[in-house]
Design a protein around this motif. Structure first.
Motif, mmCIF file in Angstrom:
data_model
loop_
_atom_site.group_PDB
_atom_site.id
_atom_site.type_symbol
_atom_site.label_atom_id
_atom_site.label_comp_id
_atom_site.label_asym_id
_atom_site.label_seq_id
_atom_site.Cartn_x
_atom_site.Cartn_y
_atom_site.Cartn_z
ATOM 1 N N ASN A 138 11.180 -3.149 -4.583
ATOM 2 C CA ASN A 138 9.815 -2.992 -5.112
ATOM 3 C C ASN A 138 8.997 -2.134 -4.139
ATOM 4 O O ASN A 138 8.300 -2.642 -3.257
ATOM 5 C CB ASN A 138 9.139 -4.339 -5.382
ATOM 6 C CG ASN A 138 9.247 -5.323 -4.222
ATOM 7 O OD1 ASN A 138 10.125 -5.194 -3.374
ATOM 8 N ND2 ASN A 138 8.354 -6.294 -4.200
ATOM 9 N N ASP A 139 9.162 -0.787 -4.301
ATOM 10 C CA ASP A 139 8.492 0.165 -3.417
ATOM 11 C C ASP A 139 6.968 0.066 -3.512
ATOM 12 O O ASP A 139 6.249 0.474 -2.593
ATOM 13 C CB ASP A 139 8.916 1.606 -3.747
ATOM 14 C CG ASP A 139 10.399 1.818 -3.498
ATOM 15 O OD1 ASP A 139 10.947 1.121 -2.621
ATOM 16 O OD2 ASP A 139 11.011 2.668 -4.178
ATOM 17 N N ASP A 140 6.475 -0.467 -4.622
ATOM 18 C CA ASP A 140 5.024 -0.570 -4.793
ATOM 19 C C ASP A 140 4.487 -1.912 -4.287
ATOM 20 O O ASP A 140 3.413 -2.356 -4.690
ATOM 21 C CB ASP A 140 4.654 -0.392 -6.268
ATOM 22 C CG ASP A 140 5.377 -1.394 -7.165
ATOM 23 O OD1 ASP A 140 6.302 -2.073 -6.668
ATOM 24 O OD2 ASP A 140 5.018 -1.489 -8.357
ATOM 25 N N LYS A 195 2.742 -4.908 -2.495
ATOM 26 C CA LYS A 195 1.438 -5.079 -1.844
ATOM 27 C C LYS A 195 1.309 -6.542 -1.446
ATOM 28 O O LYS A 195 2.047 -7.412 -1.959
ATOM 29 C CB LYS A 195 0.306 -4.658 -2.765
ATOM 30 C CG LYS A 195 0.206 -5.417 -4.066
ATOM 31 C CD LYS A 195 -0.894 -4.841 -4.942
ATOM 32 C CE LYS A 195 -1.017 -5.650 -6.250
ATOM 33 N NZ LYS A 195 0.220 -5.620 -7.034
#
Length: 441
Positions: free
Chosen positions: A96-98, A100
């Motif tokens: 999950n490169d996004d 946060k």
């Protein structure tokens, strides 16, 4: 933490690992709680800073560290529960490169596991150990060689030949001017020894006592003295004597030169040394025979990554042996052949088998054995022994390179103790043929 298997193909394994946001938050809080008693902040006494304020101030800084610890912990827990041992470092990446703050961590892990090595009854092995006794002719041959190294020179009439000694005075000049260190008197030079500048000794072949000769040479480009490197020079040489070599007599006096009490004692030392050399060579023959038989006894799946890496290393090493002029690695990519891959499979299979046998037998390499191995290697770097020693001590990879052959030899010795070993007395020539055949295979 949640672990889901995504790949199970032979020895290849793949897993999706989820570390929840709650687990990560718990780790951050635990780190803050541990540090809280020692933290001072303006407006608060030491150890009394509220947790929400600490989290706001330091939480982001601790987040990356906690993420890494969480992933490492998940991997370690997985290996403890499954018993898998990865052949090489597992490949791990976040998916999950996004990501946060507040999200779960999604990780993919893939590796090749080491195979289960079958049980082997080494007591059923039957191997042959060749034994060679040092006979009188071998001892006499070694004595003659020693006498040559202890040779003296005696005056001779006529021209100097290769191997003769010439006693000379000389003065070296560059551009007609003598240079420092370029002169000597009564210097004994053995022709063919290669101890002088290339081309010097060859020009003295054929001289006789009383001759004077101008020897013209060029210092090598890599010569140690920079002011002479690459320069042409002329040496004015006066030949004062020509001497021919005379081997020392084989007697008590020769023995004493080599630290023995008398000739019989020296012969005894030579016999022991020769038989130790024969035993070392015979051990290599027995080891190969033993490994051949072990290789026939086991079959199991091999990690492709280990086989590929070994095949590339074999191909690379053999290429350099065939191209000795290429010192570095600036050469085309070398593709392993089927023969390289077959040899790699044998090496990996036997390596895993010996590791398993050694582990079960609790074979260990002692600190003293490692120190001795490092010291032996360090002798190849005169004047830099301490630096090499420190380098190895700080380099786990280098330590493993030195430890591996010691461990293997100890495992081989352990197997030999369990196996049936038959001693067969052979001649030195028969042993030499057996050793030569190892290189042919």
């Amino acid at each position: 933490m949640q672990v889901t298997e995504t790949l199970n193909d032979g020895l290849k394994r793949g897993y999706a690992i989820t570390v929840t946001a709650a687990e990560l938050d718990e780790k951050v809080n635990a780190k803050l709680a541990e540090a809280q008693p020692e933290i001072e902040m303006k407006g608060f006494r030491k150890g009394k800073v509220p947790m929400p304020l600490l989290k706001k101030q330091f939480g982001q800084r601790l987040l990356g560290e906690s993420m890494q610890e969480a992933i490492d912990g998940a991997m370690n827990q997985h290996f403890e529960e499954t018993g898998d041992r990865p052949a090489l470092q597992p490949e791990v990446k976040m998916t999950n490169d996004d990501w946060k703050e507040g999200d779960d961590i999604q990780v993919e892990m893939s590796y090749e596991k080491l195979p289960e090595v079958p049980e082997v009854d080494v007591s059923s092995l039957e191997v042959e150990r060749l034994v060679v006794k040092a006979d009188e002719s071998a001892v006499d041959e070694a004595l003659a060689s020693l006498a040559e190294t202890a040779q003296d020179f005696e005056d001779k009439d006529g021209a100097a030949e290769d191997g003769d000694q010439v006693v000379i005075d000389f003065v070296g000049k560059v551009d007609g001017e003598p240079f420092e260190g370029g002169a000597a008197e009564d210097y004994p030079l053995t022709l063919g020894s290669g101890s002088f500048i290339p081309g010097f000794e060859e020009q003295l072949t054929g001289v006789s006592a009383g001759d004077e000769k101008a020897v013209e040479v060029t210092f090598p480009e890599e010569y140690g003295a920079e002011h002479l490197a690459g320069k042409a020079a002329v040496f004015d040489v006066t030949v004062k004597a020509v001497k021919s070599p005379k081997a020392a007599e084989v007697n008590d006096e020769l023995a004493q030169k080599f630290g023995a009490e008398d000739l019989d004692a020296l012969k005894g030392q030579i016999r022991e040394r020769l038989e130790a050399e024969y035993a070392g060579a015979a051990r290599q023959v027995m080891k190969r025979n033993m490994l051949d038989k072990l290789d026939e006894m086991v079959t199991f799946d091999l990690p492709p990554s280990l086989v590929d890496a070994e095949a590339k290393q074999i191909a690379h090493q053999l290429w350099h042996e065939e191209n000795p002029d290429v010192q570095g690695h600036d050469h085309p990519e070398i593709e392993p052949t089927d023969e390289h891959k077959e040899l790699a499979e044998r090496r990996v299979r036997l390596g895993l088998l010996l590791a398993e046998l050694g582990q079960k037998a609790e074979v260990e390499v002692s600190e003293a054995e490692m120190t001795q191995a490092i010291m032996n290697q360090a002798r190849q770097y005169p004047g830099q022994e301490r630096a090499f020693f420190d380098y190895v001590r700080q380099n786990p990879g280098m330590q493993q390179q030195l430890r591996a052959p010691i461990f293997e030899d100890k495992v081989i010795d352990h197997i030999a103790e369990q196996a049936t070993v038959t001693e067969t007395e052979v001649t030195k020539e028969e042993l030499e043929k057996a050793v030569e055949s190892l290189d042919d295979e």
